[in-house]
Structures are given as structure tokens and as C-alpha cells.
Design a protein around this motif. Sequence first.
Motif, PDB file in Angstrom:
ATOM      1  N   PHE A  67       6.893 -21.126  22.390  1.00 42.02           N
ATOM      2  CA  PHE A  67       6.997 -19.927  21.553  1.00 42.02           C
ATOM      3  C   PHE A  67       7.651 -20.260  20.216  1.00 42.02           C
ATOM      4  N   ILE A  68       8.779 -20.933  20.237  1.00 43.12           N
ATOM      5  CA  ILE A  68       9.487 -21.204  18.979  1.00 43.12           C
ATOM      6  C   ILE A  68       8.779 -22.298  18.176  1.00 43.12           C
ATOM      7  N   ALA A  69       8.143 -23.244  18.837  1.00 38.90           N
ATOM      8  CA  ALA A  69       7.405 -24.292  18.117  1.00 38.90           C
ATOM      9  C   ALA A  69       6.225 -23.713  17.346  1.00 38.90           C
ATOM     10  N   ALA A  70       5.650 -22.618  17.845  1.00 36.04           N
ATOM     11  CA  ALA A  70       4.508 -21.985  17.179  1.00 36.04           C
ATOM     12  C   ALA A  70       4.920 -21.050  16.047  1.00 36.04           C
ATOM     13  N   ASP A  71       6.211 -20.758  15.925  1.00 36.35           N
ATOM     14  CA  ASP A  71       6.702 -19.889  14.855  1.00 36.35           C
ATOM     15  C   ASP A  71       6.464 -20.584  13.507  1.00 36.35           C
ATOM     16  N   PRO A  72       5.905 -19.887  12.527  1.00 32.64           N
ATOM     17  CA  PRO A  72       5.671 -20.491  11.222  1.00 32.64           C
ATOM     18  C   PRO A  72       6.925 -21.077  10.579  1.00 32.64           C
ATOM     19  N   PHE A  73       8.097 -20.503  10.850  1.00 40.75           N
ATOM     20  CA  PHE A  73       9.334 -21.102  10.338  1.00 40.75           C
ATOM     21  C   PHE A  73       9.512 -22.514  10.899  1.00 40.75           C
ATOM     22  N   ALA A  74       9.258 -22.687  12.204  1.00 45.29           N
ATOM     23  CA  ALA A  74       9.377 -24.009  12.813  1.00 45.29           C
ATOM     24  C   ALA A  74       8.318 -24.959  12.255  1.00 45.29           C
ATOM     25  N   LYS A  75       7.097 -24.475  12.150  1.00 44.43           N
ATOM     26  CA  LYS A  75       6.010 -25.315  11.628  1.00 44.43           C
ATOM     27  C   LYS A  75       6.269 -25.768  10.195  1.00 44.43           C
ATOM     28  N   ALA A  76       6.954 -24.933   9.417  1.00 45.56           N
ATOM     29  CA  ALA A  76       7.258 -25.269   8.026  1.00 45.56           C
ATOM     30  C   ALA A  76       8.468 -26.194   7.902  1.00 45.56           C
ATOM     31  N   GLY A  77       9.158 -26.438   9.013  1.00 39.05           N
ATOM     32  CA  GLY A  77      10.314 -27.324   8.982  1.00 39.05           C
ATOM     33  C   GLY A  77      11.609 -26.650   8.572  1.00 39.05           C
ATOM     34  N   LEU A  78      11.682 -25.334   8.693  1.00 40.14           N
ATOM     35  CA  LEU A  78      12.889 -24.602   8.291  1.00 40.14           C
ATOM     36  C   LEU A  78      14.075 -24.887   9.203  1.00 40.14           C
ATOM     37  N   PHE A  79      13.831 -25.060  10.487  1.00 41.41           N
ATOM     38  CA  PHE A  79      14.927 -25.183  11.434  1.00 41.41           C
ATOM     39  C   PHE A  79      15.489 -26.600  11.488  1.00 41.41           C
ATOM     40  N   GLY A  80      16.796 -26.688  11.360  1.00 43.93           N
ATOM     41  CA  GLY A  80      17.474 -27.966  11.547  1.00 43.93           C
ATOM     42  C   GLY A  80      17.854 -28.177  12.999  1.00 43.93           C
ATOM     43  N   GLU A  81      18.050 -27.058  13.703  1.00 35.58           N
ATOM     44  CA  GLU A  81      18.434 -27.107  15.112  1.00 35.58           C
ATOM     45  C   GLU A  81      17.916 -25.858  15.808  1.00 35.58           C
TER      46      GLU A  81
END
Length: 98
Positions: A67-81
Motif C-alpha cells: 500500500f505505501i510503496a504504491a503511494d505516489p509520494f513513495a514512488k517520487a522518493g519523498l519518504f526518507g523513512e
Amino acid sequence: MPYLIETFDRPGGGALRLAVRDEHLAYLDSRVELLLACGAKLDEDGEAASGGIYLVDLETRAEAEAFIAADPFAKAGLFGEVAICRWRKAYLDGRNML
């Protein structure tokens, strides 16, 4: 059993967050049946976001990770952790769920 997902933005990610926000919200709208609650973590002024909290109704950790891997924020590389853990509904919407 529900999962709590907490995300932490990479330093300096504010512009990226704004650029991808509409796509992120569209993704959440498309998965709304899984969301118990979610929203951004804000600074004390309530202006800048630095990550988010998702309470999702999923059965396995693998589903929460997907679920979180498919979030566009995750795909764009926004998350550091990203932190994921099981969550027990004890109180929700002012009601005892136990």
C-alpha cells in the motif's frame, strides 16, 4: 488487523510534496475503503508537512508495505523513512472498540 504506517519526509522535501500532492490524494481516494484515518504530520504553525500517518485496514504486513510503496509520494522518493506496525482499535470516533 489494522496497521499504522508512519512516514518521514526526506529533508528539503517540501517542494516535491507539493508537486506530487494531487496524485497522492487521488491515490488515497482510489483506496478510501482501506483508510481508517490518515493525514499529514504538521509543524507547530500548521503550515509545513514532514510526513504522514496512515491507519489502514489490511490483513498483513506485506499488504501494508505494498500500500505505501504504491503511494505516489513513495514512488517520487519523498519518504526518507517508513515505519509500519500492527495497530489495535481501542477507541475510534469517540467509541470504545474493545
